[in-house]
Design a protein around this motif. Sequence first.
Motif, PDB file in Angstrom:
ATOM      1  N   UNK A   1       0.839  -1.198   0.000  1.00 21.49           N
ATOM      2  CA  UNK A   1       0.000   0.000   0.000  1.00 21.49           C
ATOM      3  C   UNK A   1       0.875   1.249   0.000  1.00 21.49           C
ATOM      4  N   UNK A   2       0.657   2.135  -0.985  1.00 20.62           N
ATOM      5  CA  UNK A   2       1.491   3.337  -1.050  1.00 20.62           C
ATOM      6  C   UNK A   2       0.897   4.478  -0.215  1.00 20.62           C
ATOM      7  N   UNK A   3      -0.445   4.629  -0.273  1.00 21.14           N
ATOM      8  CA  UNK A   3      -1.102   5.719   0.445  1.00 21.14           C
ATOM      9  C   UNK A   3      -2.198   5.141   1.345  1.00 21.14           C
ATOM     10  N   UNK A   4      -2.607   5.913   2.351  1.00 25.00           N
ATOM     11  CA  UNK A   4      -3.828   5.580   3.085  1.00 25.00           C
ATOM     12  C   UNK A   4      -4.760   6.782   2.981  1.00 25.00           C
ATOM     13  N   UNK A   5      -5.745   6.660   2.078  1.00 30.36           N
ATOM     14  CA  UNK A   5      -6.658   7.773   1.807  1.00 30.36           C
ATOM     15  C   UNK A   5      -8.055   7.499   2.345  1.00 30.36           C
ATOM     16  N   UNK A   6      -8.412   6.232   2.418  1.00 33.92           N
ATOM     17  CA  UNK A   6      -9.776   5.843   2.782  1.00 33.92           C
ATOM     18  C   UNK A   6      -9.730   4.534   3.558  1.00 33.92           C
ATOM     19  N   UNK A   7     -10.714   4.364   4.456  1.00 32.45           N
ATOM     20  CA  UNK A   7     -10.826   3.079   5.152  1.00 32.45           C
ATOM     21  C   UNK A   7     -11.120   1.966   4.157  1.00 32.45           C
ATOM     22  N   UNK A   8     -11.661   2.330   2.993  1.00 32.61           N
ATOM     23  CA  UNK A   8     -11.942   1.335   1.960  1.00 32.61           C
ATOM     24  C   UNK A   8     -10.660   0.816   1.316  1.00 32.61           C
ATOM     25  N   UNK A   9      -9.525   1.476   1.560  1.00 34.99           N
ATOM     26  CA  UNK A   9      -8.246   0.979   1.033  1.00 34.99           C
ATOM     27  C   UNK A   9      -7.806  -0.293   1.757  1.00 34.99           C
ATOM     28  N   UNK A  10      -8.451  -0.580   2.903  1.00 35.03           N
ATOM     29  CA  UNK A  10      -8.003  -1.688   3.755  1.00 35.03           C
ATOM     30  C   UNK A  10      -8.904  -2.909   3.601  1.00 35.03           C
ATOM     31  N   UNK A  11      -8.286  -4.043   3.300  1.00 34.99           N
ATOM     32  CA  UNK A  11      -9.017  -5.320   3.360  1.00 34.99           C
ATOM     33  C   UNK A  11      -9.099  -5.720   4.836  1.00 34.99           C
ATOM     34  N   UNK A  12      -9.905  -6.735   5.136  1.00 31.44           N
ATOM     35  CA  UNK A  12      -9.984  -7.201   6.526  1.00 31.44           C
ATOM     36  C   UNK A  12      -8.599  -7.647   7.003  1.00 31.44           C
ATOM     37  N   UNK A  13      -7.879  -8.405   6.173  1.00 31.53           N
ATOM     38  CA  UNK A  13      -6.543  -8.876   6.575  1.00 31.53           C
ATOM     39  C   UNK A  13      -5.581  -7.703   6.743  1.00 31.53           C
ATOM     40  N   UNK A  14      -5.666  -6.724   5.827  1.00 29.27           N
ATOM     41  CA  UNK A  14      -4.777  -5.559   5.901  1.00 29.27           C
ATOM     42  C   UNK A  14      -5.033  -4.743   7.160  1.00 29.27           C
ATOM     43  N   UNK A  15      -6.312  -4.570   7.500  1.00 35.47           N
ATOM     44  CA  UNK A  15      -6.655  -3.806   8.704  1.00 35.47           C
ATOM     45  C   UNK A  15      -6.174  -4.533   9.957  1.00 35.47           C
ATOM     46  N   UNK A  16      -6.394  -5.854   9.997  1.00 34.46           N
ATOM     47  CA  UNK A  16      -5.973  -6.634  11.171  1.00 34.46           C
ATOM     48  C   UNK A  16      -4.450  -6.592  11.317  1.00 34.46           C
ATOM     49  N   UNK A  17      -3.749  -6.609  10.185  1.00 36.65           N
ATOM     50  CA  UNK A  17      -2.282  -6.532  10.232  1.00 36.65           C
ATOM     51  C   UNK A  17      -1.836  -5.211  10.887  1.00 36.65           C
ATOM     52  N   UNK A  18      -2.492  -4.107  10.501  1.00 34.22           N
ATOM     53  CA  UNK A  18      -2.136  -2.808  11.099  1.00 34.22           C
ATOM     54  C   UNK A  18      -2.519  -2.785  12.582  1.00 34.22           C
ATOM     55  N   UNK A  19      -3.691  -3.321  12.916  1.00 36.64           N
ATOM     56  CA  UNK A  19      -4.121  -3.325  14.317  1.00 36.64           C
ATOM     57  C   UNK A  19      -3.202  -4.195  15.174  1.00 36.64           C
ATOM     58  N   UNK A  20      -2.738  -5.313  14.609  1.00 40.33           N
ATOM     59  CA  UNK A  20      -1.802  -6.167  15.353  1.00 40.33           C
ATOM     60  C   UNK A  20      -0.459  -5.455  15.553  1.00 40.33           C
ATOM     61  N   UNK A  21       0.008  -4.760  14.503  1.00 44.50           N
ATOM     62  CA  UNK A  21       1.267  -3.996  14.650  1.00 44.50           C
ATOM     63  C   UNK A  21       1.090  -2.906  15.692  1.00 44.50           C
ATOM     64  N   UNK A  22      -0.100  -2.283  15.702  1.00 41.98           N
ATOM     65  CA  UNK A  22      -0.359  -1.217  16.676  1.00 41.98           C
ATOM     66  C   UNK A  22      -0.292  -1.752  18.103  1.00 41.98           C
ATOM     67  N   UNK A  23      -0.682  -3.000  18.291  1.00 39.82           N
ATOM     68  CA  UNK A  23      -0.553  -3.603  19.634  1.00 39.82           C
ATOM     69  C   UNK A  23       0.920  -3.622  20.057  1.00 39.82           C
ATOM     70  N   UNK A  24       1.790  -3.953  19.118  1.00 35.60           N
ATOM     71  CA  UNK A  24       3.226  -3.958  19.428  1.00 35.60           C
ATOM     72  C   UNK A  24       3.696  -2.539  19.732  1.00 35.60           C
ATOM     73  N   UNK A  25       3.252  -1.593  18.911  1.00 37.09           N
ATOM     74  CA  UNK A  25       3.665  -0.196  19.113  1.00 37.09           C
ATOM     75  C   UNK A  25       3.152   0.322  20.460  1.00 37.09           C
ATOM     76  N   UNK A  26       1.938  -0.100  20.837  1.00 32.62           N
ATOM     77  CA  UNK A  26       1.321   0.360  22.084  1.00 32.62           C
ATOM     78  C   UNK A  26       2.198  -0.006  23.285  1.00 32.62           C
ATOM     79  N   UNK A  27       2.894  -1.129  23.161  1.00 32.13           N
ATOM     80  CA  UNK A  27       3.723  -1.595  24.281  1.00 32.13           C
ATOM     81  C   UNK A  27       4.824  -0.590  24.618  1.00 32.13           C
ATOM     82  N   UNK A  28       5.299   0.148  23.612  1.00 30.00           N
ATOM     83  CA  UNK A  28       6.419   1.050  23.932  1.00 30.00           C
ATOM     84  C   UNK A  28       5.944   2.344  24.602  1.00 30.00           C
ATOM     85  N   UNK A  29       4.604   2.580  24.579  1.00 36.46           N
ATOM     86  CA  UNK A  29       4.091   3.814  25.199  1.00 36.46           C
ATOM     87  C   UNK A  29       4.327   3.845  26.704  1.00 36.46           C
TER      88      UNK A  29
END
Length: 323
Positions: A1-29
């Motif tokens: 994915x080059x840009x994020x312009x719309x929530x429609x740019x995300x498939x279910x798998x793509x969204x879950x991948x970002x949400x899972x990465x965000x869980x990792x990022x959240x740990x450093x907060x």
Amino acid sequence: MKHLLSAADLSADGAVEILDSAEQMHAIQTRQVKKLPALRGRTIVNLFFEDSTRTRSSFEIAGKWLSADVINVSAKGSSVSKGESLRDTALTVAALGVDAIVIRHASSGAAHRVTQWVGCHVVNAGDGTHEHPTQALLDAFTLRRRLGELAGRHVVIVGDLTHSRVARSNVLLLTTLGARVTLVAPPTLMPSAVDSWPCGAEWDFDAVLSGKAAGDVDALMMLRVQRERMSGGYFPTEREYAIGYGLSPARLDKLAEHAPVLHPGPMNRGLEISSAAADSARSVVLDQVSAGVAVRMAVLYHLLAGADTAPPAIEPVTEEVRP
Ligand code: CP
């Protein structure tokens, strides 16, 4: 994915991948040293033509915690105030050699237009009444932490839907993730094309809360009345709006025990949400703000480091990369 312009740019798998990465990022907060080397050497410009507290500051923190260089350019204080066009401003920023532009603009479609002029990554941080995809991601992140998997959950979104980019992005993302969404608003604040949206639409808030109109509610998202985008009379008085559509203590009591209350902010206390609801144990408003940093770190990481790159180690970097 080059840009994020719309929530429609995300498939279910793509969204879950970002949400899972965000869980990792959240740990450093919660760590003392909040830095990862993932975007070292990259430059991100936050180009904000509209006011913002949460989105701009969280994108700035997100970029910095990933070790990118982050520059803020806002309409006030830039050559935009001298009449420079969006195109010239975008071309100028791109010519500086940046890797990504995070843009907020009052016109729907502005972020998309910018992608036609520049070669770097573009993230839509809110375009007019159109979309706010990272807000939808941080809302999904917050909901997932409270409710677990979102498939089959019922999310009710209430308020000024006509002017809400948050509502549109949330309907798209939540339904992609398998949730059911019901929109609630007075007819004057319901989008005219809502029949073509993948969600239900109701006008009687109390009937929805009691489960009579749309079934049990797993989460309630209250939206801001956007007075600055209103040119006419959408409701008789603010008092009448609060009586019909505000989250009062009595309505809060009708919510199921497990259901959180969300609001993207900024809140009009006493209008769409009472202070009793905003400050209740049910409210996850500040969790949403906190999630904004983690989710925006994940989005910047996925766009700039690339989907094929291994996820970053969440161990904070030490003296080596500190200034
Ligand atoms: N939710 C949201 O977009 O807030 P800001 O306008 O403060 O960025």
